[in-house]
Design a protein around this motif. Structure first.
Motif, PDB file in Angstrom:
ATOM      1  N   MET A 112       0.752  -1.171   0.217  1.00 20.58           N
ATOM      2  CA  MET A 112      -0.131  -0.002   0.146  1.00 20.58           C
ATOM      3  C   MET A 112       0.819   1.230  -0.038  1.00 20.58           C
ATOM      4  SD  MET A 112      -1.297  -0.150   4.042  1.00 20.58           S
ATOM      5  CE  MET A 112      -0.782  -1.480   5.094  1.00 20.58           C
ATOM      6  N   ASP A 113       0.302   2.331  -0.282  1.00 19.29           N
ATOM      7  CA  ASP A 113       1.111   3.676  -0.625  1.00 19.29           C
ATOM      8  C   ASP A 113       0.327   4.377   0.290  1.00 19.29           C
ATOM      9  OD1 ASP A 113       2.277   2.658  -2.649  1.00 19.29           O
ATOM     10  OD2 ASP A 113       1.412   3.954  -4.343  1.00 19.29           O
ATOM     11  N   ILE A 114       0.936   5.184   1.487  1.00 18.26           N
ATOM     12  CA  ILE A 114       0.764   6.089   2.559  1.00 18.26           C
ATOM     13  C   ILE A 114       1.118   7.228   2.332  1.00 18.26           C
ATOM     14  CG2 ILE A 114       0.827   6.366   5.075  1.00 18.26           C
ATOM     15  CD1 ILE A 114       1.558   3.344   5.319  1.00 18.26           C
ATOM     16  N   PRO A 115       0.196   8.291   1.944  1.00 26.52           N
ATOM     17  CA  PRO A 115       0.701   9.542   1.960  1.00 26.52           C
ATOM     18  C   PRO A 115       1.553  10.116   3.084  1.00 26.52           C
ATOM     19  CG  PRO A 115      -1.510   9.447   1.305  1.00 26.52           C
ATOM     20  CD  PRO A 115      -1.177   8.164   1.965  1.00 26.52           C
ATOM     21  N   ILE A 116       2.737  10.813   2.721  1.00 27.64           N
ATOM     22  CA  ILE A 116       3.739  11.186   3.805  1.00 27.64           C
ATOM     23  C   ILE A 116       4.046  12.628   3.542  1.00 27.64           C
ATOM     24  CG2 ILE A 116       5.745  10.082   2.988  1.00 27.64           C
ATOM     25  CD1 ILE A 116       6.528   9.409   5.939  1.00 27.64           C
ATOM     26  N   TYR A 117       4.190  13.457   4.666  1.00 27.80           N
ATOM     27  CA  TYR A 117       4.829  14.822   4.640  1.00 27.80           C
ATOM     28  C   TYR A 117       5.727  14.951   5.596  1.00 27.80           C
ATOM     29  CZ  TYR A 117       0.295  15.740   2.124  1.00 27.80           C
ATOM     30  OH  TYR A 117      -0.841  15.634   1.157  1.00 27.80           O
ATOM     31  N   THR A 118       6.989  15.815   5.361  1.00 33.46           N
ATOM     32  CA  THR A 118       8.001  16.212   6.098  1.00 33.46           C
ATOM     33  C   THR A 118       7.674  17.545   6.357  1.00 33.46           C
ATOM     34  OG1 THR A 118       9.386  14.403   5.572  1.00 33.46           O
ATOM     35  CG2 THR A 118      10.249  16.449   6.824  1.00 33.46           C
ATOM     36  N   VAL A 119       7.491  18.158   7.731  1.00 30.74           N
ATOM     37  CA  VAL A 119       7.213  19.411   8.048  1.00 30.74           C
ATOM     38  C   VAL A 119       8.103  19.914   9.019  1.00 30.74           C
ATOM     39  CG1 VAL A 119       5.410  20.924   8.932  1.00 30.74           C
ATOM     40  CG2 VAL A 119       4.745  19.055   7.435  1.00 30.74           C
ATOM     41  N   ASP A 120       8.620  21.260   8.903  1.00 32.22           N
ATOM     42  CA  ASP A 120       9.563  21.918   9.870  1.00 32.22           C
ATOM     43  C   ASP A 120       8.574  22.816  10.697  1.00 32.22           C
ATOM     44  OD1 ASP A 120      11.759  20.669   8.871  1.00 32.22           O
ATOM     45  OD2 ASP A 120      12.262  22.303   7.620  1.00 32.22           O
ATOM     46  N   LEU A 128       8.523  18.509   2.312  1.00 34.78           N
ATOM     47  CA  LEU A 128       8.610  17.187   1.409  1.00 34.78           C
ATOM     48  C   LEU A 128       7.093  16.630   1.579  1.00 34.78           C
ATOM     49  CD1 LEU A 128      11.121  14.426   1.571  1.00 34.78           C
ATOM     50  CD2 LEU A 128       9.015  13.892   1.852  1.00 34.78           C
ATOM     51  N   LYS A 129       6.957  16.108   0.432  1.00 39.40           N
ATOM     52  CA  LYS A 129       5.350  15.263   0.363  1.00 39.40           C
ATOM     53  C   LYS A 129       5.691  14.139  -0.751  1.00 39.40           C
ATOM     54  CE  LYS A 129       3.442  19.489  -1.512  1.00 39.40           C
ATOM     55  NZ  LYS A 129       2.295  20.167  -1.704  1.00 39.40           N
ATOM     56  N   GLY A 130       5.129  13.046  -0.428  1.00 38.61           N
ATOM     57  CA  GLY A 130       5.237  12.029  -1.549  1.00 38.61           C
ATOM     58  C   GLY A 130       4.492  10.725  -0.475  1.00 38.61           C
ATOM     59  N   SER A 131       4.986   9.583  -1.096  1.00 38.36           N
ATOM     60  CA  SER A 131       4.264   8.341  -0.518  1.00 38.36           C
ATOM     61  C   SER A 131       5.263   7.529  -0.199  1.00 38.36           C
ATOM     62  CB  SER A 131       3.392   7.498  -1.779  1.00 38.36           C
ATOM     63  OG  SER A 131       2.364   8.327  -2.328  1.00 38.36           O
ATOM     64  N   PHE A 132       4.839   6.675   1.125  1.00 38.87           N
ATOM     65  CA  PHE A 132       5.632   5.617   1.680  1.00 38.87           C
ATOM     66  C   PHE A 132       4.981   4.268   1.435  1.00 38.87           C
ATOM     67  CE2 PHE A 132       8.004   3.060   4.592  1.00 38.87           C
ATOM     68  CZ  PHE A 132       8.952   3.882   5.137  1.00 38.87           C
TER      69      PHE A 132
END
Length: 295
Positions: A1-9, A289-293
């Motif tokens: 499965m693909d999990i939406p993921i973001y990195t936020v400061d 950053l934004k993408g999929s895990f």
């Protein structure tokens, strides 16, 4: 499965400062086990990785206002994380354009409410009491951080398992920022499980250099070390400020406070001490950053 993921400061308006957190948006139909969540957090290798779920089975991250939240360090789950909660609100509001006036998170620390405040966010958290300690009890641990002669007082927060170490007023911001604790020896010096993090803090003044880039004097400054949770030094720590707000609010007789966490990345936190043992933590955040895990 693909999990939406973001990195936020978090606790910054500038990329690559503040405290980074990863936010995973988990579909209720593709739930993750604790082992999977811990592996994702270890892979991200940030101080915190969030796993967010809708409370409603058919709920929407872009429209709903009630969620389940869990926080994992690279080594274990924690009960509360301020900067990662702030980062999560930034994803909901800034990235997904959620129109809700506030969002609620069910957590291991109870219900947490976050609302927008201009360009930033307000998090309503528990205010965590501290209890005065005998410095001699922690002498070995303190010596690994700073000379005991430079310690004014030591207090302990039972709900958070954080030790608060206040430095004497003769110390400066530069000296606080220059501390190089022996992280591995700190873990060996405290094996009872009582302490899970050490806050080192100093009263702010223009004389000791505790002044923001905008010329505003900080009420206090701090650093935070949590090797017991796999975090040698945390850049900016919301949960630590629930303890600091209690301590400095009492010492300074103030309900509104402005502080700086003086890590290498650094970040600013504003606080409002409220009735009923609650505190508002106010800060900004920026997505980097934004993408999929992929699992």
């Amino acid at each position: 499965m693909d999990i939406p993921i973001y990195t936020v400061d978090a606790f910054t308006k500038v990329p690559f400062e503040g405290n980074p957190a990863a936010i995973c948006l988990v579909d209720p139909e593709h739930d993750l086990s604790e082992a999977q969540m811990q592996k994702v957090a270890a892979e991200m290798n940030l101080s915190e990785t969030v796993f967010l779920r809708n409370k409603e089975k058919n709920g929407s991250f872009s429209k709903g206002n009630s969620f389940h939240i869990r926080w994992f360090t690279p080594t274990n789950e924690v009960n509360l994380c301020g900067h990662a909660t702030l980062a999560t609100a930034a994803v909901l509001y800034n990235e997904l354009r959620n129109p809700s006036s506030s969002v609620k998170f069910d957590s291991l620390s109870g219900e947490l409410v976050v609302s927008k405040d201009g360009n930033g966010f307000v998090m309503n958290f528990p205010l965590n009491e501290t209890i005065v300690q005998d410095k001699a009890e922690y002498h070995k641990l303190l010596e690994l951080i700073v000379s005991v002669d430079c310690v004014e007082t030591v207090e302990y927060s039972p709900p958070t398992k954080k030790l608060l170490v206040r430095l004497t007023d003769k110390m400066t911001r530069k000296q606080l920022e220059s501390l190089t604790p022996d992280i591995s020896s700190m873990m060996a010096a405290e094996v009872t499980g009582k302490v899970k993090g050490v806050i080192v803090t100093l009263k702010g003044s223009t004389e000791n250099g505790a002044v923001s880039s905008d010329g505003e004097t900080y009420d206090f400054i701090s650093r935070y070390f949590a090797p017991w949770n796999g975090i040698p030094e945390d850049p900016v720590t919301g949960s630590a400020h629930t303890v600091l707000a209690y301590y400095w609010g009492k010492v300074l007789s103030k309900k509104t406070l402005f502080a700086r966490q003086c890590s290498r990345r650094g970040g600013d936190v504003r606080m409002r001490v409220l009735e009923g043992d609650r505190v508002d933590l106010i800060g900004q955040a920026v997505t980097v950053l934004k993408g999929s895990f992929i699992l």
